[in-house]
Design a protein around this motif. Structure first.
Motif, PDB file in Angstrom:
ATOM      1  N   UNK A  86       0.833  -1.210   0.000  1.00 44.95           N
ATOM      2  CA  UNK A  86       0.000   0.000   0.000  1.00 44.95           C
ATOM      3  C   UNK A  86       0.866   1.259   0.000  1.00 44.95           C
ATOM      4  N   UNK A  87       1.927   1.235   0.783  1.00 45.13           N
ATOM      5  CA  UNK A  87       2.852   2.366   0.842  1.00 45.13           C
ATOM      6  C   UNK A  87       3.566   2.557  -0.508  1.00 45.13           C
ATOM      7  N   UNK A  88       3.995   1.451  -1.114  1.00 50.52           N
ATOM      8  CA  UNK A  88       4.681   1.529  -2.401  1.00 50.52           C
ATOM      9  C   UNK A  88       3.759   2.062  -3.496  1.00 50.52           C
ATOM     10  N   UNK A  89       2.489   1.663  -3.467  1.00 53.04           N
ATOM     11  CA  UNK A  89       1.518   2.177  -4.449  1.00 53.04           C
ATOM     12  C   UNK A  89       1.399   3.695  -4.332  1.00 53.04           C
ATOM     13  N   UNK A  90       1.333   4.195  -3.098  1.00 57.54           N
ATOM     14  CA  UNK A  90       1.234   5.642  -2.872  1.00 57.54           C
ATOM     15  C   UNK A  90       2.469   6.371  -3.390  1.00 57.54           C
ATOM     16  N   UNK A  91       3.612   5.687  -3.370  1.00 62.19           N
ATOM     17  CA  UNK A  91       4.870   6.275  -3.818  1.00 62.19           C
ATOM     18  C   UNK A  91       5.076   6.131  -5.329  1.00 62.19           C
ATOM     19  N   UNK A  92       4.113   5.504  -6.014  1.00 56.26           N
ATOM     20  CA  UNK A  92       4.192   5.367  -7.464  1.00 56.26           C
ATOM     21  C   UNK A  92       5.043   4.213  -7.957  1.00 56.26           C
ATOM     22  N   UNK A  93       5.369   3.263  -7.079  1.00 53.04           N
ATOM     23  CA  UNK A  93       6.171   2.109  -7.475  1.00 53.04           C
ATOM     24  C   UNK A  93       5.294   1.157  -8.289  1.00 53.04           C
ATOM     25  N   UNK A  94       5.842   0.588  -9.363  1.00 50.66           N
ATOM     26  CA  UNK A  94       5.105  -0.366 -10.190  1.00 50.66           C
ATOM     27  C   UNK A  94       4.999  -1.696  -9.465  1.00 50.66           C
ATOM     28  N   UNK A  95       3.767  -2.118  -9.226  1.00 47.50           N
ATOM     29  CA  UNK A  95       3.484  -3.414  -8.618  1.00 47.50           C
ATOM     30  C   UNK A  95       3.127  -4.337  -9.789  1.00 47.50           C
ATOM     31  N   UNK A  96       3.872  -5.407  -9.984  1.00 46.04           N
ATOM     32  CA  UNK A  96       3.715  -6.270 -11.151  1.00 46.04           C
ATOM     33  C   UNK A  96       2.504  -7.188 -11.036  1.00 46.04           C
TER      34      UNK A  96
END
Length: 124
Positions: A86-96
């Motif tokens: 959830x934190x990575x999504x907010x930071x714009x990281x691509x979740x594969x």
């Protein structure tokens, strides 16, 4: 929030994974099996907790590293994978992909800034 707690595995492509396993077994003493080699250890902060790091050669034609075109992939051990995603999504990281749950833990794959696919693993 603590993110990465250690390295869960090193995965790399090669022409002949079985030959690679045999070479490492013969010349460096790795105790290999069908998946490579597993290095078992205990956590420094609580030696009653065991852990493992996986070393695995993959066929050079594997699709497992996609969408990355790189020859390697690192698996990082993490705490609280769902909150981290959830934190990575907010930071714009691509979740594969979606978080997958197995009897040995939860996994998800992300991409770093240079297109390296990274495997995140929350051990059980």
């Amino acid at each position: 929030m603590k993110k990465v707690t250690g390295i869960g595995g090193i995965f790399f492509k090669c022409k002949d994974p079985k030959q690679m396993q045999e070479w490492y077994k013969t010349h460096l003493g790795l105790d290999t099996n069908d998946y490579g080699a597993t290095f078992e250890w205990r956590e420094a902060e609580d030696t009653s907790k065991e852990g493992a790091t996986q070393w695995s050669p993959f066929s050079e034609t594997t699709k497992y590293f996609e969408p990355s075109t790189k020859e390697f992939m690192i698996n990082y051990r993490v705490a609280d994978l769902e909150a981290l995603v959830e934190e990575l999504k907010k930071e714009g990281v691509t979740i594969v992909d979606e978080i997958a749950t197995y009897d040995y833990g939860k996994f998800v794959h992300i991409m770093d800034v240079e297109g390296n696919k990274i495997e995140l693993w929350e051990p059980k």
